[in-house]
Every structure is written in structure tokens, then in C-alpha cells.
Design an enzyme around this catalytic site. Structure first.
Site, PDB file in Angstrom:
ATOM      1  N   CYS A  78       0.811  -1.231   0.000  1.00  9.36           N
ATOM      2  CA  CYS A  78       0.000   0.000   0.000  1.00  9.36           C
ATOM      3  C   CYS A  78       0.841   1.275   0.000  1.00  9.36           C
ATOM      4  O   CYS A  78       0.312   2.365  -0.233  1.00  9.36           O
ATOM      5  CB  CYS A  78      -0.946   0.027   1.180  1.00  9.36           C
ATOM      6  SG  CYS A  78      -2.268  -1.160   1.027  1.00  9.36           S
TER       7      CYS A  78
ATOM      8  N   HIS B  54      -2.865   7.703   2.641  1.00  9.93           N
ATOM      9  CA  HIS B  54      -3.353   6.427   2.102  1.00  9.93           C
ATOM     10  C   HIS B  54      -4.709   6.141   2.745  1.00  9.93           C
ATOM     11  O   HIS B  54      -4.901   6.388   3.936  1.00  9.93           O
ATOM     12  CB  HIS B  54      -2.345   5.324   2.437  1.00  9.93           C
ATOM     13  CG  HIS B  54      -2.839   3.959   2.113  1.00  9.93           C
ATOM     14  ND1 HIS B  54      -3.335   3.628   0.873  1.00  9.93           N
ATOM     15  CD2 HIS B  54      -2.928   2.828   2.875  1.00  9.93           C
ATOM     16  CE1 HIS B  54      -3.707   2.356   0.875  1.00  9.93           C
ATOM     17  NE2 HIS B  54      -3.474   1.857   2.069  1.00  9.93           N
TER      18      HIS B  54
ATOM     19  N   ASN C  25     -10.056   0.952  -0.019  1.00 12.52           N
ATOM     20  CA  ASN C  25      -8.596   0.905  -0.116  1.00 12.52           C
ATOM     21  C   ASN C  25      -8.209   0.346  -1.484  1.00 12.52           C
ATOM     22  O   ASN C  25      -8.344  -0.854  -1.726  1.00 12.52           O
ATOM     23  CB  ASN C  25      -8.054   0.020   1.019  1.00 12.52           C
ATOM     24  CG  ASN C  25      -6.539  -0.039   1.028  1.00 12.52           C
ATOM     25  OD1 ASN C  25      -5.876   0.405   0.098  1.00 12.52           O
ATOM     26  ND2 ASN C  25      -5.989  -0.620   2.073  1.00 12.52           N
TER      27      ASN C  25
END
Ligand code: UT7
Length: 337
Positions: A116, A256, A286
Site C-alpha cells: 500500500c 493512504h 482501499n
């Protein structure tokens, strides 16, 4: 030392059409819209449908739109870096496939995997190429088809992720705008909490690995959450103090989008209010390497030349980091170009 900096000079994205909302998930696993919303902040996410469609298809669409928007010929691109945790295949690199699909013929291209945090690792890498003075136009693309590795019978993970791609153009700037500083970290001991068990060289795909669902994301949510909250907040505070930035100096935080509570903790540590935080986790979930470019794209018209922007991410590995950018263009200028 060089005084050339890498400036972001354009952003584009690709968002799949299909919207998987919490109500539909309620029919698939034992969950509720209320649980997902309060625990994560996600209301809906995009899913790439279509046989034979992969990460490169989304990324190539974002790249083609970016070339058009910035009036850039594919022939002028020097490097393409794709940050992804869901490559089209083990090899060749998805970046090569993206270049081919986008008509980019004179660049070298490669993938980078930092889960990520991949987009900020790739942006840092691309910036270093620009700072050498040798490379003039670099595309950094963050793209993931997370639906290809999500187990839609696992309520702990299937509610979190979505599919998307975002691409930015990096060009040299010698007037002080662009990437000012980056701090990146990794801690491999985090592997046990977040990984994909099979499909690599240690445990190649077999009938057993498929039956045991080992090609899906494995995540121990609470353990990851604890690391994510402290590390993403720590590194964001660290990059501020290293660059003598007070909360008032920061115009935007671009976090993020893994969990609303992690985003809030980071903003709190930085001492900045929600009005300065780019948040779209409700619409996309996400998207791994897509989250940060998706935010920058959505807020692009609000960004002004000289804005101090902090990007921050945390992901599997563990990997985490922050980037301090002085934004390089006003929206009007961009439209007039
Ligand atoms: O982006 C890369 C890095 N990844 C992250 O940053 C993710 C970090 N982790 C998280 O965001 C959170 O840990 C999750 C959203 C994954 C989970 O939230 P949580 O508050 O940590 O929940 P939990 O795992 O502690 O589970 C609490 C309860 C459990 O039930 P019991 O044992 O208390 O009865 C779970 O079984 O919630 C249950 N639960 C659910 N209930 C309804 C877990 N998933 C669901 C669900 N719907 N989807």
C-alpha cells in the site's frame, strides 16, 4: 547535490464503472453497512469487471488520459514506473505492458512493489531519476485490481478493498517547486500480519494452495491497525519537523485510504483539522497503490502553486513513509496550457 526538483505536472485516473456498495456486501457476507462505515469509513468501492481485464488495463487508461491532458507525446516519456501489488502476471512487469498499451516506445519501464506504500516509494524513485538531470518526463502509475486477490467470503478483508489506477507526470523544476523531501521505511518482520501465502517461489500455485484459499489476501487486521496508526502518524510528524513545518504551514494531507480511524490519527498527530485532509475512502475503499493519486486527482482544482502538501502511507511489508511536496501549478494555468 542538484537544484533540480521533480514536480508533478499532471494527474489522471481510471475508476471502473461497477460500484459494489455496503448494501450489496450485506448480501454476500455476514456484515452491515453500519459496521463497515463506523469501523472503516468505506461506503462503496469500484470493481473491475470483464474477462481478461487486469491492472494494466486500468493503468493504461489513466496513462493515455494523462498524456492527452498534459499534451505529452508518448515518444517523449523516458521512464514508466508502476507501483502495484497485483501485477498482470509474475512477469513481464506490468509497467512494460502499460507502456505497450499506451504507445510509449522509448521509455524503460519497471514495477515496484511496496504494497500500500508503493505509490510513495515509486514517486520517490521517479523523483531521483529526474534530479539526475538526465530524465525529463517520467510517469508514475499506482494501480491495483485488488478484487483479483480478495476472498469475497472473508468479511474481514472483502469490505476494505477496491480497484483503481492513478497516474502522474513528473518533470524537472528548477524554481523550488516539486518533491522537497521523502522519508521511507520498511520492517520485514511485519510479513506475518499481512501477506499472500501462495503463488510465489516459496509456495508455487498448486491444487492444494487453491483449495486452501492461499492466493487471497491474509491480514490480521488489529495487528496491522496498531502499526499503521503509530507509524503513519510518526513519519508524518517526522517529515514536518525535519522541514520546520508547523501545522499552519501544511495546506493538505494526502493519506493512504486504508481506514478512516488511521487517517484521523495521522491528522491529529500533525495537528491539522479534517478540512485539510483529502478523504475519499467512502467512495473507493482501499485501492492500495491507487489511493494517493485518486485523492490528488479529485482535489486537483483546489490545489495552488506553492501549497505545502504531505503524502503519507502505510502498507504490507511493513512499508511506510511520507513525502513533502511544494505544489507546482495552479489549476487555471494547467487548463490554459
Ligand atoms: O492498507 C494496508 C494496511 N492495512 C490496514 O491499514 C488495515 C488495518 N486494519 C483495519 O483497518 C482494521 O483492523 C479492520 C477494519 C480490518 C478491522 O477493524 P477492527 O476494529 O480492528 O475489528 P476487529 O478485527 O477487532 O473485529 C471486531 C469484531 C470481531 O468480532 P468479535 O470477535 O468482537 O465478536 C470481528 O469478528 O468485528 C467482527 N468483524 C465484523 N463484523 C461485521 C470483522 N469484520 C466484520 C465485518 N462485519 N465485516
Amino acid at each position: 547535490m542538484t537544484n533540480i526538483r521533480a514536480a508533478i505536472t499532471g494527474i489522471e485516473v481510471f475508476r471502473p464503472d461497477y460500484i459494489l456498495n455496503n448494501r450489496e456486501l450485506e448480501t454476500m457476507v455476514d456484515t452491515t453497512d453500519e459496521w463497515i462505515t463506523t469501523r472503516t469509513g468505506v461506503k462503496e468501492r469500484r470493481i473491475l469487471k470483464g474477462e481478461g481485464k487486469g491492472t494494466s488495463d486500468m493503468a493504461a487508461e489513466a496513462v493515455k488520459k494523462l498524456l492527452l491532458k498534459t499534451n505529452t507525446s508518448p515518444d517523449d516519456i523516458d521512464v514508466v514506473i508502476c507501483a502495484t501489488a497485483t501485477p498482470d502476471m509474475q512477469f513481464p512487469a506490468t509497467a512494460n505492458i502499460i507502456s505497450d498499451k499506451s504507445g510509449i516506445k522509448h521509455a524503460f519501464s519497471f514495477d515496484l512493489n511496496a504494497a500500500c506504500s508503493g505509490f510513495i516509494f515509486a514517486l520517490t524513485t521517479g523523483s531521483r531519476f529526474i534530479e539526475t538531470g538526465k530524465y525529463k518526463k517520467i510517469i508514475v502509475v499506482g494501480a491495483d485490481k485488488m478484487s483479483s486477490i480478495v476472498d469475497y467470503t472473508d468479511r474481514q478483508t472483502c469490505i476494505l478493498f477496491g480497484d483503481a489506477a492513478g497516474a502522474i507526470l513528473l518533470e524537472p523544476s528548477d524554481n523550488g517547486y516539486g518533491v522537497i523531501d521523502t522519508i521511507l521505511y520498511t520492517d520485514g518482520s511485519g510479513k506475518k500480519y499481512l501477506h499472500q501465502k501462495a503463488g510465489g517461489s516459496v509456495r508455487p500455485a498448486s491444487r492444494e494452495t487453491v483449495d486452501a484459499k492461499e492466493h487471497f489476501i491474509y491480514q490480521e487486521g488489529q495487528a496491522v491497525f496498531k502499526f499503521a496508526v503509530s507509524k503513519m502518524a510518526d513519519v508524518s510528524a517526522e517529515i514536518m519537523s525535519k522541514n520546520n513545518l508547523k501545522a499552519d504551514d501544511v495546506k493538505w494531507l494526502v493519506p493512504h485510504q486504508a481506514n478512516m480511524r488511521i487517517i484521523d490519527a495521522t491528522a491529529n498527530r500533525m495537528g491539522i483539522g479534517r478540512e485539510k485532509v483529502m478523504i475519499n475512502i467512502d467512495k473507493y475503499g482501499n485501492t492500495t497503490n491507487g489511493t494517493i493519486p485518486l485523492c490528488l486527482w479529485e482535489w486537483e482544482n483546489k490545489l495552488r502553486k506553492g501549497d505545502n502538501i504531505i503524502l503519507a502511507a502505510f502498507g504490507g511489508g511493513f512499508t511506510w513513509g511520507a513525502i513533502y511536496i511544494k505544489w507546482a501549478y495552479d489549476p487555471v494555468e494547467q487548463l490554459n496550457n
